[in-house]
Write an enzyme that holds these catalytic residues in place. Structure first.
Site, PDB file in Angstrom:
ATOM      1  N   TYR A 259     -31.939 -12.219 -49.288  1.00 14.79           N
ATOM      2  CA  TYR A 259     -32.346 -11.642 -47.997  1.00 14.79           C
ATOM      3  C   TYR A 259     -31.337 -11.987 -46.909  1.00 14.79           C
ATOM      4  CZ  TYR A 259     -34.678 -11.499 -43.421  1.00 14.79           C
ATOM      5  OH  TYR A 259     -34.956 -11.285 -42.096  1.00 14.79           O
TER       6      TYR A 259
ATOM      7  N   THR B  91     -31.671 -12.309 -37.960  1.00 16.93           N
ATOM      8  CA  THR B  91     -32.438 -13.525 -38.231  1.00 16.93           C
ATOM      9  C   THR B  91     -31.549 -14.767 -38.146  1.00 16.93           C
ATOM     10  OG1 THR B  91     -33.507 -14.704 -40.057  1.00 16.93           O
ATOM     11  CG2 THR B  91     -31.994 -12.992 -40.683  1.00 16.93           C
ATOM     12  N   ASP B  92     -32.172 -15.916 -37.910  1.00 16.95           N
ATOM     13  CA  ASP B  92     -31.413 -17.179 -37.934  1.00 16.95           C
ATOM     14  C   ASP B  92     -31.064 -17.586 -39.371  1.00 16.95           C
ATOM     15  OD1 ASP B  92     -33.962 -17.872 -38.820  1.00 16.95           O
ATOM     16  OD2 ASP B  92     -34.208 -19.576 -37.462  1.00 16.95           O
ATOM     17  N   GLU B  93     -31.678 -16.910 -40.368  1.00 12.33           N
ATOM     18  CA  GLU B  93     -31.451 -17.327 -41.764  1.00 12.33           C
ATOM     19  C   GLU B  93     -30.009 -17.086 -42.205  1.00 12.33           C
ATOM     20  OE1 GLU B  93     -34.688 -16.513 -44.460  1.00 12.33           O
ATOM     21  OE2 GLU B  93     -36.102 -16.362 -42.801  1.00 12.33           O
TER      22      GLU B  93
ATOM     23  N   LYS C  16     -28.771  -9.635 -44.673  1.00 12.17           N
ATOM     24  CA  LYS C  16     -28.807  -9.565 -43.196  1.00 12.17           C
ATOM     25  C   LYS C  16     -27.441  -9.995 -42.636  1.00 12.17           C
ATOM     26  CE  LYS C  16     -31.749  -8.654 -40.725  1.00 12.17           C
ATOM     27  NZ  LYS C  16     -32.268  -7.362 -40.170  1.00 12.17           N
TER      28      LYS C  16
HETATM   29  P1  NAD Z   1     -41.456  -5.919 -41.856  1.00  6.67           P
HETATM   30  O1  NAD Z   1     -41.139  -6.060 -43.297  1.00  6.67           O
HETATM   31  O2  NAD Z   1     -42.802  -6.242 -41.353  1.00  6.67           O
HETATM   32  O3  NAD Z   1     -41.167  -4.418 -41.389  1.00  6.67           O
HETATM   33  C1  NAD Z   1     -40.016  -3.710 -41.804  1.00  6.67           C
HETATM   34  C2  NAD Z   1     -40.231  -2.253 -41.433  1.00  6.67           C
HETATM   35  O4  NAD Z   1     -39.049  -1.527 -41.851  1.00  6.67           O
HETATM   36  C3  NAD Z   1     -41.438  -1.603 -42.128  1.00  6.67           C
HETATM   37  O5  NAD Z   1     -42.155  -0.813 -41.195  1.00  6.67           O
HETATM   38  C4  NAD Z   1     -40.801  -0.755 -43.208  1.00  6.67           C
HETATM   39  O6  NAD Z   1     -41.577   0.400 -43.516  1.00  6.67           O
HETATM   40  C5  NAD Z   1     -39.460  -0.393 -42.578  1.00  6.67           C
HETATM   41  N1  NAD Z   1     -38.431  -0.090 -43.582  1.00  6.67           N
HETATM   42  C6  NAD Z   1     -38.098  -0.851 -44.659  1.00  6.67           C
HETATM   43  N2  NAD Z   1     -37.135  -0.241 -45.360  1.00  6.67           N
HETATM   44  C7  NAD Z   1     -36.847   0.907 -44.707  1.00  6.67           C
HETATM   45  C8  NAD Z   1     -35.931   1.961 -44.945  1.00  6.67           C
HETATM   46  N3  NAD Z   1     -35.119   1.969 -46.011  1.00  6.67           N
HETATM   47  N4  NAD Z   1     -35.889   3.002 -44.064  1.00  6.67           N
HETATM   48  C9  NAD Z   1     -36.707   3.018 -42.979  1.00  6.67           C
HETATM   49  N5  NAD Z   1     -37.613   2.064 -42.732  1.00  6.67           N
HETATM   50  C10 NAD Z   1     -37.672   1.018 -43.581  1.00  6.67           C
HETATM   51  O7  NAD Z   1     -40.330  -6.767 -41.103  1.00  6.67           O
HETATM   52  P2  NAD Z   1     -40.417  -7.591 -39.746  1.00  6.67           P
HETATM   53  O8  NAD Z   1     -40.862  -8.956 -40.065  1.00  6.67           O
HETATM   54  O9  NAD Z   1     -41.119  -6.788 -38.744  1.00  6.67           O
HETATM   55  O10 NAD Z   1     -38.869  -7.678 -39.377  1.00  6.67           O
HETATM   56  C11 NAD Z   1     -38.247  -6.675 -38.588  1.00  6.67           C
HETATM   57  C12 NAD Z   1     -36.786  -7.042 -38.391  1.00  6.67           C
HETATM   58  O11 NAD Z   1     -36.683  -8.306 -37.740  1.00  6.67           O
HETATM   59  C13 NAD Z   1     -36.010  -7.176 -39.691  1.00  6.67           C
HETATM   60  O12 NAD Z   1     -34.722  -6.642 -39.481  1.00  6.67           O
HETATM   61  C14 NAD Z   1     -35.948  -8.680 -39.941  1.00  6.67           C
HETATM   62  O13 NAD Z   1     -34.789  -9.020 -40.670  1.00  6.67           O
HETATM   63  C15 NAD Z   1     -35.874  -9.179 -38.508  1.00  6.67           C
HETATM   64  N6  NAD Z   1     -36.415 -10.539 -38.311  1.00  6.67           N
HETATM   65  C16 NAD Z   1     -37.649 -10.876 -38.788  1.00  6.67           C
HETATM   66  C17 NAD Z   1     -38.160 -12.159 -38.532  1.00  6.67           C
HETATM   67  C18 NAD Z   1     -39.545 -12.556 -39.008  1.00  6.67           C
HETATM   68  O14 NAD Z   1     -39.926 -13.718 -38.852  1.00  6.67           O
HETATM   69  N7  NAD Z   1     -40.342 -11.655 -39.554  1.00  6.67           N
HETATM   70  C19 NAD Z   1     -37.407 -13.077 -37.803  1.00  6.67           C
HETATM   71  C20 NAD Z   1     -36.132 -12.690 -37.335  1.00  6.67           C
HETATM   72  C21 NAD Z   1     -35.663 -11.420 -37.586  1.00  6.67           C
HETATM   73  P1  TYD Z   2     -41.880 -17.288 -45.131  1.00  6.06           P
HETATM   74  O1  TYD Z   2     -43.046 -16.970 -44.264  1.00  6.06           O
HETATM   75  O2  TYD Z   2     -41.690 -16.546 -46.400  1.00  6.06           O
HETATM   76  O3  TYD Z   2     -40.582 -17.150 -44.177  1.00  6.06           O
HETATM   77  P2  TYD Z   2     -39.036 -17.567 -44.481  1.00  6.06           P
HETATM   78  O4  TYD Z   2     -38.862 -17.854 -45.916  1.00  6.06           O
HETATM   79  O5  TYD Z   2     -38.294 -16.331 -44.066  1.00  6.06           O
HETATM   80  O6  TYD Z   2     -38.772 -18.744 -43.601  1.00  6.06           O
HETATM   81  O7  TYD Z   2     -41.919 -18.840 -45.461  1.00  6.06           O
HETATM   82  C1  TYD Z   2     -42.004 -19.808 -44.441  1.00  6.06           C
HETATM   83  C2  TYD Z   2     -41.959 -21.173 -45.098  1.00  6.06           C
HETATM   84  O8  TYD Z   2     -43.161 -21.337 -45.867  1.00  6.06           O
HETATM   85  C3  TYD Z   2     -40.801 -21.335 -46.074  1.00  6.06           C
HETATM   86  O9  TYD Z   2     -40.344 -22.669 -46.011  1.00  6.06           O
HETATM   87  C4  TYD Z   2     -41.446 -21.071 -47.427  1.00  6.06           C
HETATM   88  C5  TYD Z   2     -42.863 -21.572 -47.251  1.00  6.06           C
HETATM   89  N1  TYD Z   2     -43.901 -20.864 -48.054  1.00  6.06           N
HETATM   90  C6  TYD Z   2     -44.780 -21.593 -48.847  1.00  6.06           C
HETATM   91  O10 TYD Z   2     -44.733 -22.831 -48.902  1.00  6.06           O
HETATM   92  N2  TYD Z   2     -45.716 -20.903 -49.585  1.00  6.06           N
HETATM   93  C7  TYD Z   2     -45.814 -19.555 -49.558  1.00  6.06           C
HETATM   94  O11 TYD Z   2     -46.674 -18.980 -50.262  1.00  6.06           O
HETATM   95  C8  TYD Z   2     -44.922 -18.813 -48.714  1.00  6.06           C
HETATM   96  C9  TYD Z   2     -44.977 -17.307 -48.661  1.00  6.06           C
HETATM   97  C10 TYD Z   2     -43.974 -19.512 -47.983  1.00  6.06           C
END
Ligand code: NAD
Ligand code: TYD
Length: 351
Positions: free
Chosen positions: A157, A132-134, A161
């Site tokens: 988080y 992630t970019d975070e 990561k």
């Molecule tokens: P998500 O929470 O929707 O899915 C995570 C998946 O991992 C689920 O299917 C869960 O069952 C599985 N999982 C969790 N713990 C586990 C464990 N101990 N063993 C096996 N499986 C396990 O997450 P996502 O949003 O799909 O993100 C996927 C990846 O992409 C993550 O690594 C996240 O850090 C990265 N990422 C997410 C975003 C975003 O905006 N969602 C952006 C950049 C990177």
């Molecule tokens: P989120 O979807 O949790 O992603 P991330 O924290 O990983 O960027 O949140 C996106 C943005 O929205 C973040 O600035 C937090 C804000 N947010 C709210 O204002 N209210 C909410 O209920 C949630 C879940 C997020």
């Protein structure tokens, strides 16, 4: 050599789109989806491809090194695309250790197996770490995250990561393991669990529930359609340079409050409600502790070196996303029953 690719977290939001892309685009590969099916994992996300001849599923926790080893041996795993993670910042504030276990120790378990099983032949195997970019922390009003921006994570988080990213690089440097890494901005799209901003607010608008905007809504995120993230992973997995990282994003920054207002406007139109009615649901609530102000990705490297770019505009992607939720209310109902209610109360009641 035939490819048997282990995709971890393939039942989650992004993972399910990556699994679908690889299963359908590469019938010559065997795709093994390994997922513990936590609250965020849902095999409903993959119903359309679950009978594909090149698809396998293993319900395994990446903390279970013995079970992981069995999967590696049973399927003769040649490559890993690692997405399994605890992924929600708010949950990491409530329960940081869960993030240390899965995101750091789980990643190291996978790295150990890749290191041992592929030893002597690292050039023919690849570990693609999805991050992630975070990890870069927060930006002020200007500037972008590049691949050389120093890590400065602010939430449990992002710290977990960042830890996993460092271990991937360390295994590359120390043991010579072949890896690539992608650091992507915020995703949105179908199958997104309704704890994150966009799907949570879509669900709340459908049910006329308050829209809890943290702080003043000034925080800015850079949004990418999930299918474009999946194609970026495909591109980097196949063509990325060994031991390099690529930032992934769509140059698409939105201040939270502006995004929420746009969402309200489109939802009013799609639901046939009077203009302005969803905006009345906006409720400013106590800010998230340590809330990063702004994320913005410089995606020039992946664009110039590998030719990747997003396929949809934000308006198109948001429209498709809302349509998906409106036609999949059953999916939404299933994932928001049971444990979700408890989470929602903990997170938002009295905030
Ligand atoms: P998500 O929470 O929707 O899915 C995570 C998946 O991992 C689920 O299917 C869960 O069952 C599985 N999982 C969790 N713990 C586990 C464990 N101990 N063993 C096996 N499986 C396990 O997450 P996502 O949003 O799909 O993100 C996927 C990846 O992409 C993550 O690594 C996240 O850090 C990265 N990422 C997410 C975003 C975003 O905006 N969602 C952006 C950049 C990177
Ligand atoms: P989120 O979807 O949790 O992603 P991330 O924290 O990983 O960027 O949140 C996106 C943005 O929205 C973040 O600035 C937090 C804000 N947010 C709210 O204002 N209210 C909410 O209920 C949630 C879940 C997020």
């Amino acid at each position: 050599m035939p490819k048997n690719i282990l995709i971890t977290g393939g039942a989650g939001f992004i993972g399910s789109h990556v699994v679908r892309l690889f299963v359908t685009k590469y019938p010559e590969y065997t795709i093994i989806n390994l997922d513990a099916l936590t609250y965020a994992g849902n095999l409903e996300n993959l119903r359309d491809i679950e009978n594909a001849p090149n698809y396998r599923f293993e319900k395994v926790n990446i903390l279970d090194a013995t079970a992981l080893q069995e999967v590696f041996e049973k399927h003769q795993v040649t490559d890993v695309i690692h997405l399994a993670a605890e992924s929600h910042v708010d949950r990491s504030i409530l329960s940081p250790l869960d993030f240390v276990y899965t995101n750091i120790i789980g990643t190291v378990n996978l790295l150990n197996l890749a290191k041992d099983k592929w030893k002597g032949n690292y050039a023919n195997h690849r570990f693609h770490h999805v991050s992630t970019d975070e990890v870069f922390g927060t930006l002020g009003d200007t500037g972008f995250f590049t691949e050389t921006t120093p890590y400065s994570p602010n939430s449990p988080y992002s710290a977990s990561k960042a830890g996993s990213d460092h271990f991937v690089r360390a295994y590359g440097e120390t043991y010579g393991l072949g890896y690539v890494m992608t650091n992507c901005s915020n995703n949105y799209g179908p199958n997104h669990f309704p704890e994150k901003l966009i799907p949570l607010f879509i669900n709340n608008i459908i049910h006329n529930k308050p829209l809890p905007v943290y702080g003043k809504g000034d925080n800015t995120r850079d949004w990418l359609y999930v299918i474009d993230h999946a194609t970026a992973i495909d591109t980097v997995f196949h063509n990325g340079k060994n031991h390099e990282g690529y930032n992934v994003g769509g140059f698409n920054e939105w201040k939270n409050i502006d995004l929420v207002k746009l969402l309200c406007k489109i939802m009013d139109e799609k639901l046939g409600r009077t203009a302005g009615s969803s905006e009345k649901l906006i409720s400013y609530v106590t800010d998230r502790p340590g809330h990063d102000l702004r994320y913005a990705i410089d995606a020039n490297k992946i664009n110039k070196e590998l030719g990747w770019k997003p396929s949809v505009t934000f308006e198109e992607g948001l429209g498709k996303t809302i349509d998906w939720y409106l036609t999949n209310e059953e999916w939404l109902k299933n994932v928001t029953s049971g444990a979700y209610q408890q989470y929602y109360e903990n997170q938002y009641d009295g905030r």
